[in-house]
Scaffold this active site. Sequence first.
Site, PDB file in Angstrom:
ATOM      1  CG  PHE A  30      -0.191   0.064   2.540  1.00 13.31           C
ATOM      2  CD1 PHE A  30       0.104   1.275   3.151  1.00 13.31           C
ATOM      3  CD2 PHE A  30       0.209  -1.102   3.175  1.00 13.31           C
ATOM      4  CE1 PHE A  30       0.783   1.325   4.351  1.00 13.31           C
ATOM      5  CE2 PHE A  30       0.886  -1.068   4.391  1.00 13.31           C
ATOM      6  CZ  PHE A  30       1.177   0.150   4.977  1.00 13.31           C
ATOM      7  CB  CYS A  31       1.766   3.883  -1.664  1.00 11.49           C
ATOM      8  SG  CYS A  31       0.785   3.827  -3.180  1.00 11.49           S
ATOM      9  CB  THR A  32       0.039   8.434  -0.097  1.00 12.60           C
ATOM     10  OG1 THR A  32       1.198   8.392   0.716  1.00 12.60           O
ATOM     11  CG2 THR A  32      -0.876   9.554   0.373  1.00 12.60           C
ATOM     12  CB  ILE A  66      -3.256   5.523   2.993  1.00 19.10           C
ATOM     13  CG1 ILE A  66      -2.161   4.463   3.041  1.00 19.10           C
ATOM     14  CG2 ILE A  66      -3.674   5.916   4.408  1.00 19.10           C
ATOM     15  CD1 ILE A  66      -0.800   5.008   3.463  1.00 19.10           C
TER      16      ILE A  66
END
Length: 310
Positions: free
Chosen positions: A176-178, A205
């Site tokens: 996952f990332c922003t 996120i």
Amino acid sequence: MSPYIVAALYKFVNLPDYANLREPLLNCMLRHKVAGSLLLAEEGMNGTIAGSRGGLDAVLAHIRSDPRFSDMAHKESTAAEAPFYRTRVKLKKEIVTMGIPRVDPNQKVGTYVKPEDWNQLISDPDVLVVDTRNDYEYELGTFKGALDPDIKTFREFPGYIQNNLDINKHKKVAMFCTGGIRCEKSTSYLRSLGFENVYHLEGGILKYLETVPKEESLWLGECFVFDNRVSLIHGLGEGHREICHGCRHALSEQDKKSPEFEPGVSCPKCFDKQTPKQQQAYRERQHQMELAEERGTIHIGAPQKKPASA
């Protein structure tokens, strides 16, 4: 209602004429008073912009008037104060820098997992959960049980994968990332190495914090964002952090109580890494910013973070 609407966007698409898109896009942003940074490369577009509802809609309509971006999604949040002071459209080799030429998310990526299904996936003990973001982002907040790659930039991420992931041992990997863009490349990279069961959080996120109720959330802390808000919390409300203008780390209340914290100059993480000349320059910049605030204006030298990696 908040006076600023913030839009995070990206799309991987073949853009051989990307350089020709820059000037019309920049002029459109300036005309509609939309600030922020957009990156253009042969592989697509990435960035975060902010403005009024009408101004933002006009710029998004301009982008989507190109058939290659007609289906481009974006994620919205709000800001009480200007999240960006400048308007930029930059030409780059990559819209998110990984430094691996063969990685092409248009050809192969991991399996998208919707926010409402993410908890179930990362609660599986057989799933290795990896945060693809930088160390200062992880420090501010992450998902329960997620591994920290301990990297300064996304360019270091392939090295982390090569040194820590085993295709024979790690059968399921969730990343996952922003906002999703780094996961597009990281899962594509894993797939190119032969990993089969690779997953990533659709919308990143930001979409998770917008979608999943706080009482059901497995997110711990705040989400670092690359603009003047510094961080976001559940419901995409603004967080409770400030940025150190000396080293760009997000500051907690405890950090700000430290004798090593000097507004606009340094914090406990960087106070001993600055030269006297740098400290003098930072103090003068802070002084000019305070004078500008008293006048009700924005000092042009106010620090800006790097363009969002989404």
